[in-house]
Write an enzyme that holds these catalytic residues in place. Sequence first.
Site, short mmCIF file in Angstrom:
data_model
loop_
_atom_site.label_atom_id
_atom_site.label_comp_id
_atom_site.label_asym_id
_atom_site.label_seq_id
_atom_site.Cartn_x
_atom_site.Cartn_y
_atom_site.Cartn_z
N TYR A 222 4.00 6.34 10.25
CA TYR A 222 3.19 5.26 9.81
C TYR A 222 4.04 4.31 9.14
O TYR A 222 4.06 2.94 9.47
CB TYR A 222 2.03 5.79 9.08
CG TYR A 222 0.84 4.86 8.72
CD1 TYR A 222 1.01 3.94 7.63
CD2 TYR A 222 -0.01 4.71 9.83
CE1 TYR A 222 -0.22 2.82 7.84
CE2 TYR A 222 -1.17 3.83 9.68
CZ TYR A 222 -1.24 2.88 8.56
OH TYR A 222 -2.20 2.14 8.47
N HIS B 6 0.74 -1.37 -0.09
CA HIS B 6 -0.18 -0.02 0.01
C HIS B 6 0.98 1.17 0.21
O HIS B 6 1.85 1.29 0.89
CB HIS B 6 -0.98 -0.19 1.32
CG HIS B 6 -2.32 -0.91 0.93
ND1 HIS B 6 -3.24 -0.75 1.86
CD2 HIS B 6 -2.21 -1.96 0.31
CE1 HIS B 6 -4.11 -1.79 1.44
NE2 HIS B 6 -3.43 -2.58 0.61
N PRO C 99 -3.62 -0.31 18.97
CA PRO C 99 -3.42 -0.62 17.51
C PRO C 99 -3.75 0.16 16.65
O PRO C 99 -3.43 0.22 15.38
CB PRO C 99 -4.26 -1.97 17.36
CG PRO C 99 -5.37 -1.72 18.42
CD PRO C 99 -4.78 -1.23 19.53
N LYS D 299 1.31 -0.71 15.24
CA LYS D 299 2.75 -0.85 15.63
C LYS D 299 3.27 -1.75 16.49
O LYS D 299 4.30 -2.07 16.47
CB LYS D 299 3.19 0.66 16.32
CG LYS D 299 2.91 2.00 15.49
CD LYS D 299 3.88 1.72 14.38
CE LYS D 299 3.91 2.99 13.53
NZ LYS D 299 4.48 2.73 12.15
N TYR E 232 -9.32 5.24 7.73
CA TYR E 232 -9.64 5.44 9.26
C TYR E 232 -10.39 6.40 9.37
O TYR E 232 -10.49 7.75 8.84
CB TYR E 232 -8.13 6.25 9.95
CG TYR E 232 -7.02 5.05 9.77
CD1 TYR E 232 -6.19 4.62 8.86
CD2 TYR E 232 -6.82 4.59 11.20
CE1 TYR E 232 -5.19 3.84 9.04
CE2 TYR E 232 -5.76 3.58 11.21
CZ TYR E 232 -4.77 3.33 10.26
OH TYR E 232 -3.94 2.33 10.29
P1 FAS Z 1 2.76 -11.97 21.55
O1 FAS Z 1 1.86 -11.93 22.57
O2 FAS Z 1 2.36 -11.99 20.11
O3 FAS Z 1 3.60 -13.61 21.68
C1 FAS Z 1 3.91 -14.04 23.11
C2 FAS Z 1 4.08 -15.27 22.87
O4 FAS Z 1 4.52 -15.93 24.13
C3 FAS Z 1 2.75 -16.07 22.51
O5 FAS Z 1 2.62 -16.96 21.53
C4 FAS Z 1 2.25 -16.77 23.93
O6 FAS Z 1 1.50 -17.91 23.71
C5 FAS Z 1 3.40 -16.98 24.58
N1 FAS Z 1 3.35 -17.10 26.10
C6 FAS Z 1 3.00 -16.15 27.01
N2 FAS Z 1 3.31 -16.71 28.16
C7 FAS Z 1 4.05 -17.64 28.15
C8 FAS Z 1 4.71 -18.59 29.07
N3 FAS Z 1 4.45 -18.43 30.35
N4 FAS Z 1 5.49 -19.62 28.67
C9 FAS Z 1 5.70 -19.63 27.20
N5 FAS Z 1 5.11 -19.04 26.35
C10 FAS Z 1 4.22 -17.97 26.68
N6 FAS Z 1 -0.90 -5.04 16.72
C11 FAS Z 1 -0.86 -4.19 15.69
O7 FAS Z 1 0.25 -3.75 15.30
N7 FAS Z 1 -1.91 -4.05 14.83
C12 FAS Z 1 -3.14 -4.98 15.25
O8 FAS Z 1 -4.30 -4.98 14.57
C13 FAS Z 1 -3.22 -5.61 16.59
N8 FAS Z 1 -4.22 -6.36 16.96
C14 FAS Z 1 -4.31 -7.18 18.17
C15 FAS Z 1 -5.27 -7.92 18.50
C16 FAS Z 1 -5.09 -8.69 19.71
C17 FAS Z 1 -6.33 -9.59 20.02
C18 FAS Z 1 -4.03 -8.73 20.34
C19 FAS Z 1 -3.69 -9.44 21.75
C20 FAS Z 1 -2.90 -8.10 19.98
C21 FAS Z 1 -2.91 -7.20 18.62
N9 FAS Z 1 -1.67 -6.62 18.27
C22 FAS Z 1 -1.88 -5.78 17.16
C23 FAS Z 1 -0.58 -6.48 19.18
C24 FAS Z 1 -0.01 -7.62 18.55
O9 FAS Z 1 0.21 -8.00 17.27
C25 FAS Z 1 1.49 -7.59 19.54
O10 FAS Z 1 2.11 -6.28 19.00
C26 FAS Z 1 2.37 -8.46 18.81
O11 FAS Z 1 1.94 -10.06 18.98
C27 FAS Z 1 3.73 -8.58 19.76
O12 FAS Z 1 4.60 -9.68 19.51
P2 FAS Z 1 5.17 -10.28 20.84
O13 FAS Z 1 6.14 -9.49 21.78
O14 FAS Z 1 6.24 -11.37 19.86
O15 FAS Z 1 4.03 -11.16 21.68
C1 PHB Z 2 -5.09 -4.62 10.64
O1 PHB Z 2 -5.26 -4.86 9.42
O2 PHB Z 2 -5.39 -5.29 11.43
C2 PHB Z 2 -4.78 -3.08 11.07
C3 PHB Z 2 -4.25 -2.39 10.20
C4 PHB Z 2 -4.19 -0.87 10.66
C5 PHB Z 2 -4.31 -0.64 12.05
C6 PHB Z 2 -4.83 -1.71 12.79
C7 PHB Z 2 -4.89 -2.96 12.45
O3 PHB Z 2 -3.84 0.73 12.50
#
Ligand code: FAS
Ligand code: PHB
Length: 393
Positions: free
Chosen positions: A387, A74, A295, A299, A203
Amino acid sequence: MNHRTQVGIVGAGPAGLMLSHLLHLAGIESVVLEARSRQYVEERVRAGLLEQTTVNLLNETGVGERMKRLGLVHHGIELRFGGRGHRIDLSELTGGSTVTIYAQHEVIKDLIAARIAAGGQIVFEAADVSIHDFNGPKPKIRYRIDGTDNELSCDFIAGCDGFHGVCRPSIPNGVLTMYDRIYPFAWLGILAEATPSSDELIYAYHERGFALHSMRSPNITRLYLQCAPDENLADWPDEKIWDELQLRLAAGKDWKLNRGAVIQKGITEMRSFVAEPMQSGTLFLAGDAAHIVPPTGAKGLNLAVADVRVLARALTDYYANSNRELLTKYSETCLRRVWKVQRFSWWMTSMLHRFADDNAFDQRRQLAELDYVTSSRAASQTLAENYVGLPME
Ligand code: FAS
Ligand code: PHB
């Protein structure tokens, strides 16, 4: 069973898997301990947008092939308010940078496949993970697998276990300072089998609340709407979600949101959080274990990857040159980017969401900010450069 590695990594999310991959490329051994199953982590629907810096890293380190094939590049985004759309030309404003839509769980699949192909060690369904002696020279991680107790001795522990993991809470009281802001709203997100209604992300600031139109493929749309922080998903049947999204996203009376089967639905809380410092002894926190961003700025995943680039570089310098300086400065280095990303994510969230305790002045101020950002080159350039991703140090 007792075994040993150089770097013990807790968590197989973007942070843990990218770190293991980068360390492997530097000839450094690691073991990743993940609480959930491989299937669970490969199917968990989360982030979807990769910054230019993250895309470059995946390509440069040999794990970008599927992303190049399936990702959607994009060059701009649209801000919608007052019933009108305003495009921000990201590429023109940043000298050619873009963002790529490529789901987080696809990145996870690519990294797991690469680690397994390279003989990497990822222990899935590791139970009762605990970390020990990380303020001494011989840290260790204990865990159970198939009912058997295991102990992993290592030189360093990377806490990549997300916001609800065990690593950050294992740091002794008094070491960490936590910075926290919980927003008075959440996002209700859906994944739908519907052709995206726009080629780019939209947005939308609306008197009924924020809405975001994103996508995953030419046949899958990803949509979010601002809702109450304690929203009950049961109160939102699909039709009600579609109707609300149509109201908030519409620009003009003829604009129609394409609808389809909703294949995933969830509520994501909105929070800004930072734990400082991001290290304690031989334990290094990365990603959501150390910080959370709302979110809105897309980031979370990208900041997790940025942290582990810094950590991998520091560990490589240690093992190659016995130099601890970059390790000592890990937290200070990461936090410079973390706080700039926190600011941007807070700013996007504050500009685009409706706050219940705002008055008419606040709402007109928000509209003025949106008008300024979309009519001033300088203002739109600051949005664009954040961004697509600030340059890595
Ligand atoms: P993560 O949380 O991805 O990974 C941590 C890992 O550690 C998981 O696999 C977990 O199972 C494991 N773990 C936890 N406790 C443990 C333990 N005690 N022992 C062993 N393993 C363990 N970010 C965006 O940029 N855009 C979005 O739209 C967006 N949507 C999201 C929606 C949801 C529902 C959530 C929860 C987060 C969202 N995020 C989004 C943020 C997300 O993408 C995080 O920033 C990203 O996953 C961060 O990556 P990690 O730091 O690797 O953590
Ligand atoms: C998504 O596609 O999940 C998404 C994109 C942009 C955002 C947040 C989530 O700012």
